[in-house]
Design a protein around this motif. Sequence first.
Motif, PDB file in Angstrom:
ATOM      1  N   ASN A  38       0.609  -1.341  -0.363  1.00  0.00           N
ATOM      2  CA  ASN A  38       0.121  -0.117  -0.010  1.00  0.00           C
ATOM      3  C   ASN A  38       0.827   0.878   0.105  1.00  0.00           C
ATOM      4  OD1 ASN A  38      -2.527  -1.422  -0.365  1.00  0.00           O
ATOM      5  ND2 ASN A  38      -2.809  -1.519   1.821  1.00  0.00           N
ATOM      6  N   SER A  39       1.875   1.208   0.079  1.00  0.00           N
ATOM      7  CA  SER A  39       3.049   2.247   0.055  1.00  0.00           C
ATOM      8  C   SER A  39       3.672   2.758  -0.964  1.00  0.00           C
ATOM      9  CB  SER A  39       4.441   1.724   0.729  1.00  0.00           C
ATOM     10  OG  SER A  39       4.969   1.237   0.393  1.00  0.00           O
ATOM     11  N   VAL A  40       3.467   1.932  -2.136  1.00  0.00           N
ATOM     12  CA  VAL A  40       3.827   2.036  -3.236  1.00  0.00           C
ATOM     13  C   VAL A  40       2.660   1.873  -4.701  1.00  0.00           C
ATOM     14  CG1 VAL A  40       6.376   1.696  -2.772  1.00  0.00           C
ATOM     15  CG2 VAL A  40       4.869   0.030  -3.681  1.00  0.00           C
ATOM     16  N   GLU A  41       3.294   2.360  -5.382  1.00  0.00           N
ATOM     17  CA  GLU A  41       1.405   1.970  -6.963  1.00  0.00           C
ATOM     18  C   GLU A  41       2.160   0.606  -7.689  1.00  0.00           C
ATOM     19  OE1 GLU A  41       1.437   5.108  -8.606  1.00  0.00           O
ATOM     20  OE2 GLU A  41       0.701   6.765  -7.208  1.00  0.00           O
ATOM     21  N   ILE A  42       3.230   0.413  -8.121  1.00  0.00           N
ATOM     22  CA  ILE A  42       4.517  -0.105  -8.701  1.00  0.00           C
ATOM     23  C   ILE A  42       3.467  -1.660  -8.070  1.00  0.00           C
ATOM     24  CG2 ILE A  42       5.394   0.910  -9.446  1.00  0.00           C
ATOM     25  CD1 ILE A  42       7.692   0.159  -7.412  1.00  0.00           C
ATOM     26  N   PRO A  43       4.363  -2.576  -8.867  1.00  0.00           N
ATOM     27  CA  PRO A  43       3.459  -4.101  -8.576  1.00  0.00           C
ATOM     28  C   PRO A  43       4.421  -4.981  -7.474  1.00  0.00           C
ATOM     29  CG  PRO A  43       3.517  -3.624 -10.641  1.00  0.00           C
ATOM     30  CD  PRO A  43       4.233  -2.817 -10.497  1.00  0.00           C
ATOM     31  N   LEU A  44       3.595  -5.973  -6.839  1.00  0.00           N
ATOM     32  CA  LEU A  44       5.283  -6.103  -5.909  1.00  0.00           C
ATOM     33  C   LEU A  44       4.488  -7.971  -6.297  1.00  0.00           C
ATOM     34  CD1 LEU A  44       5.534  -6.137  -2.317  1.00  0.00           C
ATOM     35  CD2 LEU A  44       4.627  -7.776  -2.451  1.00  0.00           C
ATOM     36  N   MET A  45       6.335  -8.546  -5.798  1.00  0.00           N
ATOM     37  CA  MET A  45       6.130  -9.932  -5.860  1.00  0.00           C
ATOM     38  C   MET A  45       6.297 -10.625  -4.522  1.00  0.00           C
ATOM     39  SD  MET A  45       8.169 -12.452  -7.854  1.00  0.00           S
ATOM     40  CE  MET A  45       7.502 -11.443  -9.720  1.00  0.00           C
ATOM     41  N   LEU A  46       5.808 -11.728  -4.000  1.00  0.00           N
ATOM     42  CA  LEU A  46       6.069 -12.118  -2.698  1.00  0.00           C
ATOM     43  C   LEU A  46       7.489 -12.841  -2.425  1.00  0.00           C
ATOM     44  CD1 LEU A  46       2.672 -13.006  -1.601  1.00  0.00           C
ATOM     45  CD2 LEU A  46       3.863 -11.234  -0.806  1.00  0.00           C
ATOM     46  N   TYR A  47       8.134 -12.685  -1.673  1.00  0.00           N
ATOM     47  CA  TYR A  47       9.417 -13.440  -2.210  1.00  0.00           C
ATOM     48  C   TYR A  47       9.245 -14.401  -1.004  1.00  0.00           C
ATOM     49  CZ  TYR A  47      14.385 -15.331  -2.104  1.00  0.00           C
ATOM     50  OH  TYR A  47      15.309 -15.755  -2.633  1.00  0.00           O
TER      51      TYR A  47
END
Length: 293
Positions: A124-133
């Motif tokens: 929620n702190s960014v707009e770009i996509p996030l991949m879980l690791y």
Amino acid sequence: MLSGAMSALITPFKNNKIDEQTYIRLIERQIKYGMQACVPVGTTGESATLSHKEHMQCIEIAVCTCKNKGVKVLAGAGSNCTQEAIELAQFAQKCGADAILCVSPYYNKPTQEGLYQHYKAVANSVEIPLMLYNVPGRTGVNIEPQTAIRLFKDIENIFAIKEANGHMDTIVELNTHAQDLLIFSGDDAINYPILANGGKGVISVTGNLLPDKISKLTEYALYGKLTESKAINNELYDINRVLFCESNPIPIKAAMFIAGLLDTLEYRLPLLQPSRENMRLIENTLQNYEVLK
């Protein structure tokens, strides 16, 4: 959206500082041999021993080197401190990274609800996509499939997971209950099995050394040429195995040094050069592979 073959980049050092010129050259080599994205400052990049300034430096170099070349940057932005992960994610976005790779918090062993709240805050702190690791062998905590599925369904910019827990049943469960969640192999030994079971790409250690092979293996699988993909996976069995004879990234950096891709072989303590026995093992195994410059 990100897919295909990418390498978890090593971080080259010279005199205990980031060797920028070598880093650029290694990224350009990744582009030359068909990788779809580069992944700076993950586990393989020794992120745990980089300062925040160095971490950001690596992201900046990767973004600048890949710009206008059709290759995306999936920037490592994980921490066991949620606020630190947020700061790194926001920097990566500001810098121009295409997405972030966020490792599960290590050492403090959060609950599944703690993992959910951590990832929710970072995403929620960014707009770009996030991949879980998910790499429980390194972090001490497993992102359970139900937690990954919940995050994917609840949070718009969580789009994928890098799975490195070694269990194919996790891949099947994720594919069954969250078919639009993109799954990436984080374990070179089972790149082909994951791709053949619905995976959308790989984030490879071996790709640092043999990007041509990893890119072809992935391309074949994604285009349904499973026999050809499996053949390359089988071909890479010995090198995949030896590259984990000691803790990653000890063997891969040694292999790259032996192959002439690194001018110096340096690690950050507490990592050290391989034992003499393992160095010989790496050398002997490399004789069976052609490493393109």
